[in-house]
Design a protein around this motif. Sequence first.
Motif, mmCIF file in Angstrom:
data_model
loop_
_atom_site.group_PDB
_atom_site.id
_atom_site.type_symbol
_atom_site.label_atom_id
_atom_site.label_comp_id
_atom_site.label_asym_id
_atom_site.label_seq_id
_atom_site.Cartn_x
_atom_site.Cartn_y
_atom_site.Cartn_z
ATOM 1 N N PHE A 18 0.798 -1.233 0.000
ATOM 2 C CA PHE A 18 0.000 0.000 0.000
ATOM 3 C C PHE A 18 0.829 1.282 0.000
ATOM 4 C CE2 PHE A 18 -3.012 -2.784 2.636
ATOM 5 C CZ PHE A 18 -3.757 -3.162 1.526
ATOM 6 N N TYR A 19 2.008 1.248 0.586
ATOM 7 C CA TYR A 19 2.729 2.491 0.893
ATOM 8 C C TYR A 19 4.153 2.496 0.343
ATOM 9 C CZ TYR A 19 -0.915 1.958 4.504
ATOM 10 O OH TYR A 19 -2.096 1.717 5.168
ATOM 11 N N GLY A 20 4.340 2.005 -0.864
ATOM 12 C CA GLY A 20 5.680 1.851 -1.413
ATOM 13 C C GLY A 20 6.482 3.131 -1.520
ATOM 14 N N ASP A 21 5.816 4.276 -1.688
ATOM 15 C CA ASP A 21 6.540 5.542 -1.821
ATOM 16 C C ASP A 21 6.310 6.475 -0.630
ATOM 17 O OD1 ASP A 21 3.884 5.918 -2.433
ATOM 18 O OD2 ASP A 21 4.224 7.171 -4.198
ATOM 19 N N VAL A 22 5.862 5.909 0.476
ATOM 20 C CA VAL A 22 5.662 6.678 1.716
ATOM 21 C C VAL A 22 6.919 6.505 2.572
ATOM 22 C CG1 VAL A 22 4.222 6.918 3.789
ATOM 23 C CG2 VAL A 22 3.173 6.278 1.603
ATOM 24 N N PRO A 23 7.394 7.576 3.235
ATOM 25 C CA PRO A 23 8.548 7.411 4.120
ATOM 26 C C PRO A 23 8.355 6.223 5.067
ATOM 27 C CG PRO A 23 8.000 9.729 3.918
ATOM 28 C CD PRO A 23 6.918 8.979 3.199
ATOM 29 N N ARG A 24 9.417 5.434 5.253
ATOM 30 C CA ARG A 24 9.296 4.145 5.939
ATOM 31 C C ARG A 24 8.627 4.255 7.309
ATOM 32 N NH1 ARG A 24 9.636 -1.278 4.329
ATOM 33 N NH2 ARG A 24 9.557 -2.470 6.265
ATOM 34 N N SER A 25 9.040 5.196 8.118
ATOM 35 C CA SER A 25 8.476 5.298 9.468
ATOM 36 C C SER A 25 6.982 5.616 9.416
ATOM 37 C CB SER A 25 9.218 6.366 10.282
ATOM 38 O OG SER A 25 9.092 7.644 9.672
ATOM 39 N N GLU A 26 6.612 6.488 8.506
ATOM 40 C CA GLU A 26 5.199 6.841 8.360
ATOM 41 C C GLU A 26 4.398 5.660 7.814
ATOM 42 O OE1 GLU A 26 2.401 10.206 6.125
ATOM 43 O OE2 GLU A 26 4.592 10.284 5.969
ATOM 44 N N ALA A 27 4.987 4.931 6.875
ATOM 45 C CA ALA A 27 4.317 3.759 6.310
ATOM 46 C C ALA A 27 4.089 2.701 7.385
ATOM 47 C CB ALA A 27 5.151 3.187 5.174
ATOM 48 N N GLU A 28 5.074 2.499 8.243
ATOM 49 C CA GLU A 28 4.930 1.506 9.309
ATOM 50 C C GLU A 28 3.871 1.925 10.315
ATOM 51 O OE1 GLU A 28 8.916 1.144 10.731
ATOM 52 O OE2 GLU A 28 9.482 -0.341 9.202
ATOM 53 N N GLN A 29 3.781 3.216 10.592
ATOM 54 C CA GLN A 29 2.744 3.703 11.496
ATOM 55 C C GLN A 29 1.354 3.476 10.906
ATOM 56 O OE1 GLN A 29 3.622 7.818 12.351
ATOM 57 N NE2 GLN A 29 5.584 7.341 13.292
ATOM 58 N N ALA A 30 1.226 3.720 9.599
ATOM 59 C CA ALA A 30 -0.054 3.495 8.934
ATOM 60 C C ALA A 30 -0.401 2.013 8.941
ATOM 61 C CB ALA A 30 -0.009 4.028 7.513
ATOM 62 N N ALA A 31 0.563 1.164 8.642
ATOM 63 C CA ALA A 31 0.318 -0.279 8.606
ATOM 64 C C ALA A 31 -0.128 -0.806 9.961
ATOM 65 C CB ALA A 31 1.588 -1.001 8.146
ATOM 66 N N ALA A 32 0.388 -0.208 11.015
ATOM 67 C CA ALA A 32 0.023 -0.649 12.361
ATOM 68 C C ALA A 32 -1.434 -0.333 12.698
ATOM 69 C CB ALA A 32 0.952 0.002 13.392
#
Length: 234
Positions: free
Chosen positions: A134-148
């Motif tokens: 879902f978040y391939g071009d989202v900054p990693r930390s932000e992507a992980e927060q969203a995934a959580a």
Amino acid sequence: MIDGVSRPTLLLVHGAWHGGWCWEKLASVLHADGWRTRAVDLPSAGGRAGVQDDAQVVLGELERIEGPVVVVAHSYGGIPVSQAVAQAGNVSQIVYLAAYQLDVGESLLGFHGAPVSPGPRDVEAVPDDPVGLFYGDVPRSEAEQAAARLVPQSTQSFRDALTRAGWHTIPSTYIVCEDDRALPVQSQQTLAARSGAVHRIKSSHSPFLSMPGELAALLSEIALASEPGTRRTS
């Protein structure tokens, strides 16, 4: 003249496994530019509701908004939106953002050629590697927060077929996300052929997180071009 009063409200409808929270970054940019936004939480995310239940939530929110509304539907959210807006009188435009612009009798599983008969699962677990999906071009930390924050999705919502498709009478625009790994571009292009206009944005499945400024500008352009009350005949 279109100003802060006469502009349509943007109703933001999230996709599977997500919630209204996913729009917060985009909504902040839109608010700074003078737009009013609303977001819903679909009961199929984190529950066992189907498309009709989700559509009723969208319709209820539309009924609480005064004046014209541009509905922005992401991914699965396009399905209950198509169902709901057919019963609403204040929608001037539907924007399908890498979304399922299905027709009457179609379901998400059916569109992909998967069996739609009842199976053993009530819910679909959050997919493996949601960051990459879902978040391939989202900054990693932000992507992980969203995934959580993702939750299981009702399987019923993937099985249910539409009984109405509001895009037959309400103008619609499709935004193709060109680097999408969740809904392949080829599938998006098939769905986009049903819209009156098509735009493309070079993003993953979630441009509201990866490029909110660019997406907000595009939505502003689409919304300003919409004419409240204009409806097509099918």
